[in-house]
Design a protein around this motif. Structure first.
Motif, mmCIF file in Angstrom:
data_model
loop_
_atom_site.group_PDB
_atom_site.id
_atom_site.type_symbol
_atom_site.label_atom_id
_atom_site.label_comp_id
_atom_site.label_asym_id
_atom_site.label_seq_id
_atom_site.Cartn_x
_atom_site.Cartn_y
_atom_site.Cartn_z
ATOM 1 N N ALA A 185 0.829 -1.206 0.000
ATOM 2 C CA ALA A 185 0.000 0.000 0.000
ATOM 3 C C ALA A 185 0.865 1.258 0.000
ATOM 4 O O ALA A 185 0.548 2.247 -0.677
ATOM 5 N N LYS A 186 1.966 1.228 0.743
ATOM 6 C CA LYS A 186 2.874 2.380 0.742
ATOM 7 C C LYS A 186 3.553 2.537 -0.615
ATOM 8 O O LYS A 186 3.790 3.673 -1.068
ATOM 9 N N PHE A 187 3.862 1.427 -1.269
ATOM 10 C CA PHE A 187 4.434 1.518 -2.616
ATOM 11 C C PHE A 187 3.450 2.212 -3.549
ATOM 12 O O PHE A 187 3.826 3.128 -4.296
ATOM 13 N N ILE A 188 2.191 1.774 -3.531
ATOM 14 C CA ILE A 188 1.190 2.372 -4.413
ATOM 15 C C ILE A 188 1.002 3.855 -4.097
ATOM 16 O O ILE A 188 0.897 4.700 -4.994
ATOM 17 N N ARG A 189 0.985 4.200 -2.812
ATOM 18 C CA ARG A 189 0.847 5.610 -2.439
ATOM 19 C C ARG A 189 2.027 6.415 -2.969
ATOM 20 O O ARG A 189 1.848 7.511 -3.520
ATOM 21 N N TYR A 215 8.374 14.630 -2.044
ATOM 22 C CA TYR A 215 9.425 13.655 -2.343
ATOM 23 C C TYR A 215 9.958 12.993 -1.073
ATOM 24 O O TYR A 215 10.286 11.800 -1.078
ATOM 25 N N ASP A 216 10.041 13.750 0.006
ATOM 26 C CA ASP A 216 10.465 13.148 1.280
ATOM 27 C C ASP A 216 9.521 12.009 1.660
ATOM 28 O O ASP A 216 9.962 10.945 2.115
ATOM 29 N N GLN A 217 8.218 12.224 1.471
ATOM 30 C CA GLN A 217 7.250 11.178 1.795
ATOM 31 C C GLN A 217 7.344 10.010 0.820
ATOM 32 O O GLN A 217 7.239 8.849 1.221
ATOM 33 N N ALA A 256 10.047 -1.610 -5.267
ATOM 34 C CA ALA A 256 10.246 -0.452 -4.391
ATOM 35 C C ALA A 256 11.641 0.130 -4.583
ATOM 36 O O ALA A 256 11.823 1.355 -4.623
ATOM 37 N N THR A 257 12.639 -0.734 -4.728
ATOM 38 C CA THR A 257 14.019 -0.285 -4.917
ATOM 39 C C THR A 257 14.177 0.448 -6.245
ATOM 40 O O THR A 257 14.863 1.479 -6.325
ATOM 41 N N LEU A 317 8.726 4.423 0.112
ATOM 42 C CA LEU A 317 9.441 3.408 -0.667
ATOM 43 C C LEU A 317 10.499 2.705 0.161
ATOM 44 O O LEU A 317 10.734 1.501 -0.004
ATOM 45 N N THR A 318 11.138 3.432 1.059
ATOM 46 C CA THR A 318 12.115 2.803 1.954
ATOM 47 C C THR A 318 11.429 1.806 2.865
ATOM 48 O O THR A 318 11.920 0.681 3.079
ATOM 49 N N ASP A 319 10.268 2.188 3.409
ATOM 50 C CA ASP A 319 9.494 1.260 4.239
ATOM 51 C C ASP A 319 9.068 0.043 3.425
ATOM 52 O O ASP A 319 9.134 -1.102 3.901
#
Length: 465
Positions: free
Chosen positions: A142-146, A183-185, A216-217, A190-192
């Motif tokens: 979900a974080k990747f998609i966001r 971009y910070d978010q 993600a990488t 993506l790091t998460d």
């Protein structure tokens, strides 16, 4: 012709396992009620179904299906519109206005997926019943998609509201957030995701249709490149390139038909086909490979390919229609499901692929004065295209060569050319040279007027009334 539409408000239904969508940034359903939310996240299977709904919402949206490829290509120096179309003339001429549905479609579709991702992230944290392993994986996806959605929002519109929760009392009147903060978010998400997701495709039964660690990488490498963190861009791209048990470039002999097929070895992430999971063709094929002249690569763009470039031969279909030469983007070969099935080929829309990672690393290395490393990466891409390796060592000249390789390798793929010209400050020189309608402020789309009417705290980009 694929038409723009607005995602409607979607209320929860366990039968289809979808979480709330939105039709405008500030007009969404309230968060899920306690009972329905508890029911959704009470087991691994029902929780997984919410993620399937998120992928479906994004991958079947008109933004993702065709507009992220078509509109930036028309707006840059890639595609010409043949014949003139009232629907897309404003996109081709870079005269889009805030009232245009062509701008609001992106905004609506991408924010719909952001809200859905936020709902999943919140639900997994708030409710019990999902196993720790599944919760970790689903949160990562979900974080990747966001992050993916925000990458396109920030590159299309510049400053945008950074919505990270579903509580409309907190999000309805959010102002636009700085590009750096967005971009910070993106990088944080993506790091998460990179730390949470498996390194294989076990979550999608071996199909490359769900984000994994390397997806993600790969997107993280791109985000770092765009923000000028060249060391991190190189490092992340290298991680993907070194995952040779999963990824490899399709050889030159089969690149014409082998790159954009289902589960291609070059694919880091693909989405499911348009309309139906059993379809074997793509919206790109249906849009570009037509029997009537609609879109053509500009002659100047086609002429940028060097003599003998296999990409010119295999990825561009030159046909004469109604007496007009049409250079069709031909990465996807089939315009109907029947044609794909008859050929025994299944093509999947490509989201992230390995060739881009070599070009990311080449540009990152060139910017850190590692011309030897940059040339080595360029050699891989050029050799696959049947071209001799470059020997350029001057930094400025090398960066222009890398830009040109991106131009000929990534054309008509999800806006790469448009974003490259914008981020390197070359839009005026390149697009302005071929369009009398071009203004510097056209590098960003207008914030849709419908969103601004609903939220008075949304400012407008320069150049739009």
């Amino acid at each position: 012709m694929f038409k723009t539409y607005i995602i409607p408000v979607i209320t929860f239904s366990l039968a289809i396992a979808l979480l709330p969508g939105c039709n405008k940034l500030v007009e969404i359903d309230p968060p899920l009620n306690e009972m329905s939310s508890e029911r959704v996240f009470k087991s691994d299977n029902t929780a997984k179904s919410t993620l399937s709904g998120l992928y479906s919402l994004l991958s079947q949206s008109q933004a993702q299906v065709i507009q992220l490829t078509l509109f930036p290509a028309l707006g840059s120096d890639e595609l010409e519109l043949l014949p003139a179309s009232v629907t897309y003339e404003d996109v081709r001429n870079n005269t889009m206005q805030a009232t245009s549905s062509n701008a609001s479609g992106f905004f609506n579709d991408l924010y719909a997926s952001v809200y859905r991702a936020n709902s999943i992230i919140e639900g997994l944290q708030k409710y019990t019943g999902t196993s720790a392993a599944v919760k970790k994986q689903l949160t990562g996806e979900a974080k990747f998609i966001r992050a993916y959605c925000y990458f396109y929002l920030v590159n299309l519109f510049g400053k945008v509201p950074l919505v990270l929760e579903t509580d409309v009392t907190k999000t309805a009147y959010l102002p636009r957030t700085s590009v750096d903060s967005v971009y910070d978010q993106i990088i944080k998400d993506l790091t998460d995701a990179k730390d949470s997701l498996p390194a294989d495709y076990s979550a999608s039964s071996g199909n490359r249709t769900n984000a994994n660690k390397y997806a993600a990488t790969a997107l993280l490498a791109r985000a770092y490149l765009y923000t000028g963190n060249y060391t991190a861009a190189e490092s992340n791209a290298t991680e993907v390139i070194n995952a040779t048990s999963l990824y490899s470039l399709i050889p030159a002999a089969s690149m014409g038909t082998g790159v954009f097929i289902k589960n291609s070895a070059e694919a880091i992430l693909q989405f499911m086909p348009y309309l139906n999971a059993t379809n074997s063709y793509t919206a790109e094929g249906a849009t570009f490979v037509t029997t009537t002249s609609q879109y053509s690569l500009r002659t100047t763009y086609v002429n940028a390919f060097e003599a003998g470039d296999l990409r010119r031969l295999k990825w561009i279909n030159e046909v004469t229609l109604n007496g007009v030469v049409n250079y069709q983007p031909y990465k996807y070969k089939y315009r109907t499901n029947a044609l794909a099935v008859a050929a025994g080929v299944t093509e999947y829309p490509m989201v992230l692929r390995l060739a881009e990672q070599y070009l990311i690393r080449a540009e990152a290395r060139a910017n850190t004065d590692n011309s030897t490393g940059a040339l080595a990466d360029l050699k891989v891409i050029r050799n696959r295209a049947g071209l001799a390796e470059s020997t350029t060592t001057d930094k400025a000249a090398l960066l222009l060569e890398i830009e040109k390789e991106r131009q000929t390798e990534l054309f008509c793929e999800l806006g790469h050319r448009w974003f490259d010209l914008k981020r390197t400050g070359r839009s005026d020189a390149v697009i302005g040279a071929i369009k009398t309608t071009w203004n510097s402020t056209d590098a960003l789309y207008p914030i849709p007027q419908t969103a601004r009417d609903a939220n008075p705290n949304l400012s407008q980009n320069d150049g739009y009334n």
